[in-house]
Scaffold this active site. Structure first.
Site, PDB file in Angstrom:
ATOM      1  N   ARG A   1       6.516 -43.179-109.357  1.00 51.38           N
ATOM      2  CA  ARG A   1       5.238 -43.500-110.009  1.00 51.38           C
ATOM      3  C   ARG A   1       4.291 -42.311-110.129  1.00 51.38           C
ATOM      4  O   ARG A   1       3.105 -42.479-110.328  1.00 51.38           O
ATOM      5  CB  ARG A   1       4.532 -44.667-109.319  1.00 51.38           C
TER       6      ARG A   1
ATOM      7  N   LYS B   1      -8.374 -25.897-126.931  1.00 49.34           N
ATOM      8  CA  LYS B   1      -7.577 -27.086-126.619  1.00 49.34           C
ATOM      9  C   LYS B   1      -8.089 -27.759-125.340  1.00 49.34           C
ATOM     10  O   LYS B   1      -8.185 -28.988-125.276  1.00 49.34           O
ATOM     11  CB  LYS B   1      -6.090 -26.738-126.486  1.00 49.34           C
TER      12      LYS B   1
ATOM     13  N   ARG C   1      -9.398 -35.333-130.141  1.00 48.38           N
ATOM     14  CA  ARG C   1      -8.133 -34.651-129.854  1.00 48.38           C
ATOM     15  C   ARG C   1      -7.200 -34.677-131.067  1.00 48.38           C
ATOM     16  O   ARG C   1      -6.330 -33.820-131.201  1.00 48.38           O
ATOM     17  CB  ARG C   1      -7.452 -35.270-128.619  1.00 48.38           C
TER      18      ARG C   1
ATOM     19  N   HIS D   1       0.103 -31.050-138.555  1.00 45.51           N
ATOM     20  CA  HIS D   1       1.196 -31.719-137.844  1.00 45.51           C
ATOM     21  C   HIS D   1       1.646 -33.022-138.492  1.00 45.51           C
ATOM     22  O   HIS D   1       2.770 -33.461-138.274  1.00 45.51           O
ATOM     23  CB  HIS D   1       0.794 -31.989-136.389  1.00 45.51           C
TER      24      HIS D   1
ATOM     25  N   HIS E   1       5.242 -32.444-138.887  1.00 46.70           N
ATOM     26  CA  HIS E   1       6.205 -33.196-138.081  1.00 46.70           C
ATOM     27  C   HIS E   1       7.224 -33.914-138.954  1.00 46.70           C
ATOM     28  O   HIS E   1       8.392 -34.053-138.576  1.00 46.70           O
ATOM     29  CB  HIS E   1       5.480 -34.220-137.194  1.00 46.70           C
TER      30      HIS E   1
ATOM     31  N   HIS F   1       9.345 -25.622-134.723  1.00 46.59           N
ATOM     32  CA  HIS F   1       8.119 -26.420-134.813  1.00 46.59           C
ATOM     33  C   HIS F   1       7.007 -25.671-135.540  1.00 46.59           C
ATOM     34  O   HIS F   1       6.401 -26.185-136.480  1.00 46.59           O
ATOM     35  CB  HIS F   1       7.655 -26.793-133.393  1.00 46.59           C
TER      36      HIS F   1
END
Length: 404
Positions: free
Chosen positions: A137, A262, A276, A283, A287, A299
């Site tokens: 966890r 960032k 954000r 992207h 993407h 990328h």
């Protein structure tokens, strides 16, 4: 008696209330000293890397671990340092690899007071971070990004994930690292193409946030390229401010500036509910291109084309000038990045079958399952000028305009 420690002079950047991003040159001794002195103690440290990086750095990290511990608590036995080496490349970023790492950790009797370290690029960081997020966890996690792309992008902000047949990064978690160590000395081992790959994210960040920083990138491409590729890995050049060259200082300034943006954005919107989303400039379309052309095309190469196409959307909406689009194109090209699907670089890298699949409607279909899409409404980051966006979040844009 243990050798003397070589402790770098570093720059720290705050994120989410702690100065956990550390920038400098030749950081290995600093990393273990900082971990032992300033983070909660662990019974076991698990360092995971890939076979390419293991050849370059693993023995250095193992030796420094023992030396730093000897200086920290000479009278007591050192904790365990376990290492695990994976095959390099995107194919390691899978559910199967994650399970294999977890089973190995259980076999090694790792407990909840384990600290996991990711030494590598985005693949290692994303995968190992997801292991740390879910093992018992959640255990402590440290990022040591070794590529420019990972330093300025994937290592910051706590996004962890693996790829699935349905797409990249679709199964994962937010899990913040306790530290992110950016050792600029390792960048000199990067191939030229990997340097360009990372610069796509640096340029993207300046384009959404800081016109002055964009100006520096635009005017200093030769110096920045030389600083990365000039070879700072050997010797101790840059360890202290007094031994740092002008080019090393410029390199750290550019990377730290990008990381700072960032970090600021993540601090104000950790779970990507608004601001954000600005970091996704280039992207949404990028993407979708990457889903078809990966792994042959990197990328950053896909994002560079995505930035130009999304800037063109902003121009057609009446927000960004033609000069702004042209400057963005010129800046990306200065760092060896493609800017159109017809770019000779893409034609050389991707197969004709892959390139034929990059059709507008196919890209729209892929964007339909993009994490930034809300229902069926597609959202793009819209520039109003270089260094500023129309909104402090992605903007709703019609399918018809994107298709066009």
């Amino acid at each position: 008696m243990a050798r003397a420690l070589k402790l770098a002079e570093v720059e720290r950047i705050p994120i989410l209330g702690t100065e956990s991003i550390v920038c400098g040159f030749h950081l290995v001794d600093y990393i273990w000293t900082d971990i032992f002195s300033n983070l909660p103690a662990a019974s076991t440290y698990v360092l995971i890397t890939d076979s390419n990086l293991a050849k370059l750095y693993l023995s250095q990290y193992q030796e420094s671990f023992q030396v730093a511990w000897a200086h920290h608590k000479p009278a007591s036995a050192a904790p365990r340092l376990l290492t695990h080496v994976l095959p390099p490349g995107e194919l390691s970023k899978s559910r199967a690899t994650k399970s294999a790492i977890e089973d190995w950790m259980f076999g090694e009797k790792c407990t909840r007071d384990t600290t996991v370290l990711a030494l590598g690029g985005g693949v290692i960081g994303d995968l190992v971070g997801y292991v740390a997020a879910t093992f018992m966890r959640g255990v402590s996690f440290i990022q040591i990004p070794t590529s420019l792309l990972a330093m300025v992008d994937s290592s910051i902000g706590g996004k962890t994930a693996v790829d699935t047949p349905a797409g990249k990064n679709l199964v994962g978690s937010f899990w913040q690292p306790k530290r992110i160590y950016m050792d600029m000395a390792v960048l000199s081992t990067l191939p030229q193409r990997e340097f360009s790959n990372g610069m796509a994210e640096v340029i993207k960040t300046a384009a959404i946030w800081d016109s002055a920083e964009f100006d520096v990138l635009e005017s200093s491409s030769v110096e920045i390229r030389r600083a990365v590729l000039s070879g700072t890995r050997d010797g101790d050049a840059g360890l202290t401010l007094a031994t740092r060259s002008a080019e090393q200082t410029l390199l750290q300034r550019v990377i730290a500036a990008s990381a700072r943006v960032k970090a600021y954005v993540v601090t104000h919107d950790e779970r990507e509910s608004g601001m954000r989303g600005l970091l996704n400039f280039g992207h949404t379309i990028g993407h979708a291109i990457e889903a078809i052309l990966s792994p042959q095309v990197l990328h950053g190469e896909c994002v560079a084309v995505g930035c130009v196409l999304e800037a063109e959307v902003a121009r057609r909406m009446g927000h960004l000038s033609e000069v702004g689009v042209a400057r963005l194109v010129r800046c990306l090209r200065a760092y060896g990045l493609p800017t159109t699907m017809d770019d000779p670089l893409l034609r050389a890298l991707a197969s004709s079958e892959q390139l034929a699949e990059v059709r507008p409607q196919r890209l729209m279909d892929i964007m339909g399952v993009d994490k930034k899409t809300v229902g069926t409404q597609k959202r793009l980051v819209v520039l109003k000028q270089l260094g500023a966006t129309l909104e402090l979040k992605p903007t709703n844009v019609s399918d018809a305009l994107i298709l066009e």
